[in-house]
Design an enzyme around this catalytic site. Structure first.
Site, PDB file in Angstrom:
ATOM      1  CG  HIS A   1      -4.062  43.536   9.001  1.00 34.11           C
ATOM      2  ND1 HIS A   1      -4.331  42.876  10.175  1.00 34.11           N
ATOM      3  CD2 HIS A   1      -2.981  42.925   8.463  1.00 34.11           C
ATOM      4  CE1 HIS A   1      -3.438  41.916  10.350  1.00 34.11           C
ATOM      5  NE2 HIS A   1      -2.609  41.933   9.326  1.00 34.11           N
TER       6      HIS A   1
ATOM      7  CD  GLN B   1      -0.103  39.003   9.359  1.00 38.31           C
ATOM      8  OE1 GLN B   1      -0.761  39.993   9.088  1.00 38.31           O
ATOM      9  NE2 GLN B   1       0.947  38.630   8.652  1.00 38.31           N
TER      10      GLN B   1
ATOM     11  CB  CYS C   1      -8.435  42.842  13.385  1.00 36.68           C
ATOM     12  SG  CYS C   1      -7.809  43.993  14.587  1.00 36.68           S
ATOM     13  CD  GLU C   2      -6.827  39.760  20.001  1.00 37.94           C
ATOM     14  OE1 GLU C   2      -6.064  40.225  20.859  1.00 37.94           O
ATOM     15  OE2 GLU C   2      -7.058  38.549  19.901  1.00 37.94           O
ATOM     16  CG  HIS C   3      -6.385  44.995  18.359  1.00 39.35           C
ATOM     17  ND1 HIS C   3      -5.186  44.874  17.709  1.00 39.35           N
ATOM     18  CD2 HIS C   3      -6.222  44.385  19.566  1.00 39.35           C
ATOM     19  CE1 HIS C   3      -4.329  44.234  18.478  1.00 39.35           C
ATOM     20  NE2 HIS C   3      -4.928  43.927  19.603  1.00 39.35           N
ATOM     21  CG  HIS C   4      -9.796  48.015  14.974  1.00 38.42           C
ATOM     22  ND1 HIS C   4      -8.465  47.661  14.800  1.00 38.42           N
ATOM     23  CD2 HIS C   4      -9.779  49.203  15.618  1.00 38.42           C
ATOM     24  CE1 HIS C   4      -7.686  48.599  15.299  1.00 38.42           C
ATOM     25  NE2 HIS C   4      -8.454  49.544  15.806  1.00 38.42           N
TER      26      HIS C   4
ATOM     27  CB  CYS D   1      -8.030  47.416  11.458  1.00 41.10           C
ATOM     28  SG  CYS D   1      -6.532  46.433  11.552  1.00 41.10           S
TER      29      CYS D   1
END
Length: 194
Positions: free
Chosen positions: A156, A128, A87-90, A158
C-alpha cells in the site's frame, strides 16, 4: 457515481473531472498552464476513469458467462493474479496478488474469468479487506461450489510514501466459505500456493 456517469458522455465526464484536477493543481501552488502540466488534468481524469472502470462491471455476470459442467475436480486454484487498486482513504495505489481457490460442485468456471472478476473489484476505490471479501462472496454466489477461498497480499503506497512510511510492509487478507472452514483444507490450499 454510476447515475452521473450514465447522464454524461465519456468526453463530458473527462472534462468535468479534469476541471477539478486543474483546480487541485492551483490549490497546491502549481501553475496548470505551464508546459508540463497543460494536459495533466485530462490525462489524470482519463486515468481515474480507467482505474475505476470496475463500477461499470459485474463480477457475477463475468463468472456466469463461462460456467461449464464438470463432475470431477477436488480443488481449482488460480494463483498470483496481479491487481492494481486505489485505497479509498487516500486515493493512493495499492497492488499485489490474489489467489483464488474453489471446490467445484458439478460445474467449473473459465479460468480467465477469475482474473477478470478480480479486476472488477480492484478497479474501484477499495480497501483490501473488502476486495478480498467481494471476490470470495461473488464466486461463492455465482458458481455452484462446496467452498471458496481467497488470499490477497498487497503493498500500500499510503503506508510506504506517507504516514508511517514503512517500505517493506505488506498486508495479507483471507476470506473463505464452505468446506474451507476446515483447517486441513485451508492448509492444503496454502501448501499449493508455494
Amino acid at each position: 457515481m454510476t447515475e452521473n456517469k450514465n447522464r454524461l458522455s465519456n468526453q463530458e465526464l473527462i472534462q468535468k473531472i479534469a476541471e477539478h484536477y486543474k483546480a487541485i493543481l492551483e490549490l497546491i501552488g502549481e501553475n496548470p498552464t505551464r508546459e508540463g502540466l497543460v494536459k495533466t488534468p485530462q490525462r489524470a481524469a482519463k486515468a481515474l476513469l480507467e482505474n475505476t472502470v470496475g463500477y461499470d462491471m459485474s463480477g457475477e455476470e463475468i463468472i456466469k458467462a463461462a460456467v461449464f459442467e464438470h463432475p470431477g475436480s477436488q480443488m481449482v486454484i488460480v494463483k498470483d493474479i496481479e491487481f492494481y487498486s486505489q485505497c479509498e482513504h487516500h486515493i493512493l495505489p495499492f497492488f499485489g496478488k490474489v489467489s483464488v481457490g474453489y471446490i467445484p460442485d458439478g460445474k467449473i468456471v473459465g479460468l480467465s474469468k477469475l482474473a477478470r472478476m478480480v479486476d472488477v473489484f480492484a478497479r474501484r476505490l477499495q480497501v483490501q479487506e473488502r476486495l478480498t471479501a467481494e471476490i470470495c462472496d461473488t464466486l461463492a454466489k455465482s458458481l455452484p461450489n462446496k467452498g471458496v477461498i481467497v488470499r490477497c497480499e498487497a503493498s500500500h503506497l499510503c503506508m510506504k510514501m506517507r504516514g508511517v512510511e514503512k517500505q517493506e510492509s505488506t498486508t495479507v487478507t483471507l476470506q473463505y466459505s464452505g468446506a474451507f472452514e476446515e483447517v486441513a483444507l485451508r492448509n492444503e490450499f496454502f501448501s499449493l500456493l508455494d
